[in-house]
Design a protein around this motif. Structure first.
Motif, short mmCIF file in Angstrom:
data_model
loop_
_atom_site.label_atom_id
_atom_site.label_comp_id
_atom_site.label_asym_id
_atom_site.label_seq_id
_atom_site.Cartn_x
_atom_site.Cartn_y
_atom_site.Cartn_z
N ASP A 74 -34.20 -22.27 9.18
CA ASP A 74 -35.53 -22.08 8.55
C ASP A 74 -36.42 -21.09 9.12
OD1 ASP A 74 -34.95 -23.67 6.78
OD2 ASP A 74 -36.10 -25.48 7.56
N ARG A 75 -36.05 -20.51 10.18
CA ARG A 75 -36.79 -19.44 10.95
C ARG A 75 -36.83 -17.91 10.26
NH1 ARG A 75 -35.87 -20.23 17.56
NH2 ARG A 75 -36.35 -22.54 17.71
N TYR A 76 -35.73 -17.67 9.55
CA TYR A 76 -35.59 -16.52 8.79
C TYR A 76 -35.84 -15.35 9.94
CZ TYR A 76 -35.41 -19.63 4.71
OH TYR A 76 -35.07 -20.61 3.84
N CYS A 77 -35.18 -15.38 10.76
CA CYS A 77 -35.26 -14.16 12.00
C CYS A 77 -34.85 -12.74 11.49
CB CYS A 77 -34.63 -14.57 13.53
SG CYS A 77 -34.80 -16.24 14.03
N ALA A 78 -35.47 -11.62 11.97
CA ALA A 78 -34.82 -10.37 11.69
C ALA A 78 -33.27 -10.55 12.10
CB ALA A 78 -35.61 -9.49 12.55
N ALA A 79 -32.53 -9.78 11.49
CA ALA A 79 -31.17 -9.57 11.85
C ALA A 79 -30.86 -9.04 13.38
CB ALA A 79 -30.56 -8.70 11.12
N ASN A 80 -31.83 -8.30 14.01
CA ASN A 80 -31.69 -7.86 15.40
C ASN A 80 -32.31 -8.74 16.33
OD1 ASN A 80 -34.05 -6.97 14.89
ND2 ASN A 80 -34.06 -4.99 15.32
N ALA A 81 -32.94 -9.74 15.93
CA ALA A 81 -33.56 -10.63 16.97
C ALA A 81 -33.28 -12.05 16.84
CB ALA A 81 -35.10 -10.43 16.90
N LEU A 82 -32.09 -12.80 16.89
CA LEU A 82 -31.65 -14.00 16.64
C LEU A 82 -32.35 -14.95 17.49
CD1 LEU A 82 -28.14 -13.39 15.45
CD2 LEU A 82 -30.06 -13.42 13.99
N ALA A 83 -33.33 -15.77 17.18
CA ALA A 83 -34.18 -16.52 18.19
C ALA A 83 -33.25 -18.12 18.11
CB ALA A 83 -35.48 -16.44 17.78
N CYS A 84 -32.47 -18.42 17.31
CA CYS A 84 -32.07 -19.94 17.28
C CYS A 84 -30.67 -19.88 18.13
CB CYS A 84 -31.97 -20.28 15.94
SG CYS A 84 -30.65 -19.34 14.79
N GLY A 85 -30.02 -18.93 18.41
CA GLY A 85 -28.83 -18.90 18.93
C GLY A 85 -27.71 -19.29 18.04
N ARG A 104 -31.47 -7.80 6.21
CA ARG A 104 -32.51 -7.52 7.14
C ARG A 104 -32.79 -9.02 7.87
NH1 ARG A 104 -36.94 -3.50 4.52
NH2 ARG A 104 -35.75 -2.00 4.18
N ILE A 105 -32.41 -10.13 7.31
CA ILE A 105 -32.64 -11.40 7.72
C ILE A 105 -31.39 -12.24 8.27
CG2 ILE A 105 -33.85 -13.46 7.23
CD1 ILE A 105 -35.74 -11.83 5.36
N CYS A 106 -31.70 -13.11 9.04
CA CYS A 106 -30.56 -14.34 9.26
C CYS A 106 -30.84 -15.28 8.57
CB CYS A 106 -30.29 -14.41 10.87
SG CYS A 106 -29.19 -15.91 11.21
N TRP A 107 -30.21 -15.76 7.57
CA TRP A 107 -30.57 -17.02 6.76
C TRP A 107 -29.77 -18.25 7.42
CZ3 TRP A 107 -33.82 -15.67 3.09
CH2 TRP A 107 -33.86 -14.45 2.89
N GLY A 108 -29.40 -18.46 8.62
CA GLY A 108 -28.70 -19.68 9.48
C GLY A 108 -29.68 -20.72 9.27
N GLY A 153 -25.48 -17.99 16.86
CA GLY A 153 -24.19 -17.06 17.08
C GLY A 153 -24.48 -15.48 17.34
N SER A 154 -23.39 -14.78 17.48
CA SER A 154 -23.58 -13.59 17.78
C SER A 154 -23.81 -12.50 16.68
CB SER A 154 -22.53 -13.08 18.32
OG SER A 154 -21.27 -13.10 17.51
N ASP A 155 -23.83 -12.91 15.50
CA ASP A 155 -24.10 -12.46 14.18
C ASP A 155 -25.20 -13.14 13.12
OD1 ASP A 155 -24.08 -10.22 12.72
OD2 ASP A 155 -22.13 -10.33 12.07
#
Length: 71
Positions: free
Chosen positions: A20-31, A14-18, A33-35
């Motif tokens: 320190d923001r740990y955004c929701a997988a459907n709301a990537l705030a840091c840019g 459920r989270i993007c680990w790219g 990438g596309s996934d």
């Protein structure tokens, strides 16, 4: 200051680990990438932190017992 990186989160998908923001997988705030970036446990298994130089201290047996009691 960076957040502590969770060793075994409940729902890592459920989270993007790219970053320190740990955004929701459907709301990537840091840019980032596309996934979303996957958690290492999704790619390497539950013992991912034991292999390699991650700079993470393995949890002690007492920490695991406390975590299992919270489930």
């Amino acid at each position: 200051m960076a957040k502590n990186f969770p060793i075994s989160p409940k729902h890592p998908e459920r989270i993007c680990w790219g970053c320190d923001r740990y955004c929701a997988a459907n709301a990537l705030a840091c840019g980032n990438g596309s996934d979303r970036t996957m958690h290492p446990a999704e790619m390497l298994g539950d013992d991912w932190y034991l292999h390699g130089d991650w700079g993470i201290e393995p949890p002690s047996a007492s920490d695991k017992a406390v975590d299992e009691g919270r489930s």
